[in-house]
Design an enzyme around this catalytic site. Structure first.
Site, mmCIF file in Angstrom:
data_model
loop_
_atom_site.group_PDB
_atom_site.id
_atom_site.type_symbol
_atom_site.label_atom_id
_atom_site.label_comp_id
_atom_site.label_asym_id
_atom_site.label_seq_id
_atom_site.Cartn_x
_atom_site.Cartn_y
_atom_site.Cartn_z
ATOM 1 N N ASP A 13 0.845 -1.172 0.000
ATOM 2 C CA ASP A 13 0.000 0.000 0.000
ATOM 3 C C ASP A 13 0.896 1.242 0.000
ATOM 4 O O ASP A 13 2.086 1.152 0.332
ATOM 5 C CB ASP A 13 -0.893 -0.034 1.243
ATOM 6 C CG ASP A 13 -1.706 1.220 1.418
ATOM 7 O OD1 ASP A 13 -2.416 1.617 0.475
ATOM 8 O OD2 ASP A 13 -1.623 1.817 2.513
ATOM 9 N N LEU A 14 0.345 2.397 -0.341
ATOM 10 C CA LEU A 14 1.135 3.627 -0.388
ATOM 11 C C LEU A 14 0.749 4.602 0.737
ATOM 12 O O LEU A 14 1.503 4.804 1.671
ATOM 13 C CB LEU A 14 0.967 4.300 -1.760
ATOM 14 C CG LEU A 14 1.427 3.474 -2.969
ATOM 15 C CD1 LEU A 14 1.139 4.224 -4.272
ATOM 16 C CD2 LEU A 14 2.897 3.115 -2.870
ATOM 17 N N ASP A 15 -0.448 5.196 0.648
ATOM 18 C CA ASP A 15 -0.870 6.200 1.629
ATOM 19 C C ASP A 15 -0.962 5.605 3.026
ATOM 20 O O ASP A 15 -1.574 4.551 3.231
ATOM 21 C CB ASP A 15 -2.244 6.770 1.250
ATOM 22 C CG ASP A 15 -2.215 7.554 -0.054
ATOM 23 O OD1 ASP A 15 -1.184 8.176 -0.359
ATOM 24 O OD2 ASP A 15 -3.247 7.549 -0.769
ATOM 25 N N ASP A 183 -1.534 -0.593 5.892
ATOM 26 C CA ASP A 183 -1.957 -0.094 7.199
ATOM 27 C C ASP A 183 -3.429 -0.335 7.501
ATOM 28 O O ASP A 183 -3.832 -0.287 8.659
ATOM 29 C CB ASP A 183 -1.697 1.418 7.292
ATOM 30 C CG ASP A 183 -2.684 2.211 6.445
ATOM 31 O OD1 ASP A 183 -3.561 2.881 7.002
ATOM 32 O OD2 ASP A 183 -2.587 2.145 5.204
#
Length: 236
Positions: A13-15, A183
């Protein structure tokens, strides 16, 4: 527990996994407002607060369910609606969005993110899987990722198992050979578990008030940062 021998690729994941998203959005909204003040002052006056712009975006999500997986289109159409309501040219939505989008790519990485990506990319093929509209090339991470999938580009969003299966295919492995790192307990971990992947739940203390896992099937590993993930993988 992780089965290290099965891991042939890692999806991330990024954000809020590699950088905090809300400070990034706040800076992008400030850049957008500054541009509107110079180029569409009536709109800037009517939508001067971030809360007003975000309320318009929520309205657009409800009015345009077809755009739910395309955050760029939602933002662009929200800006267009703000301009229209203020009696200013709707065509200004395009350049206004580009200002927002450029600032949205100016992320500030968590201190552990870049060292971890460098370590991970030297050992595994990495693929980004995001519901957001960050561009791995524009944020400066293109050298680390062999592929990047977004909800907008692929057509479905996490936790749909299809985007996870596509991530595995993008790096030519099977889903059970992928370790997904993210997250969000539902979008990342539960989605990847349902897709047959091993999972790492990133529980950064600044974002989570409880370490209690909310679902029946737990993640294979929970870490406070990506450095701890690298430590856990060092036996591989």
């Amino acid at each position: 527990m992780l089965d290290l021998q099965k891991i042939k690729a890692i999806s991330l994941d990024l954000d809020d996994t590699l950088w905090p998203i809300w400070p990034t959005i706040a800076r992008a909204e400030a850049a957008l407002l500054a541009w509107l003040q110079a180029n569409a002052p009536a709109t800037a006056a009517q939508f001067a607060s971030p809360a007003a712009l975000r309320a318009l975006r929520v309205h657009m999500e409800q009015a345009r369910p077809d755009l739910q997986s395309d955050l760029s289109a939602l933002r662009r159409e929200s800006i267009r609606l703000a301009l229209t309501r203020s009696g200013e040219p709707a065509a200004l939505a395009e350049p206004a969005f580009e200002v927002f989008f450029a600032a949205r790519q100016a992320v500030q990485f968590y201190p552990d993110a870049l060292p971890a990506l460098q370590w991970l990319a030297s050992r595994y093929p990495l693929v980004a899987v995001s519901n957001g509209n960050a561009d791995v090339q524009r944020v400066g991470l293109g050298a680390y990722f062999q592929a990047a999938l977004s909800a907008h580009g692929f057509g479905v969003a996490k936790p749909d198992v299809r985007i996870f299966h596509a991530a595995a295919a993008a790096v030519q492995v099977q889903p059970h050979e992928v370790l997904h790192v993210g997250d969000d307990a539902v979008l990342d971990v539960q989605g990847a578990l349902d897709a047959g992947m091993q999972t790492v739940w990133v529980q950064r203390p600044e974002h989570h008030t409880s370490t209690q896992w909310p679902h029946a099937q737990p993640p294979h590993l929970t870490v406070a940062d990506l450095g701890a993930l690298c430590v856990a993988l060092q036996a591989h």
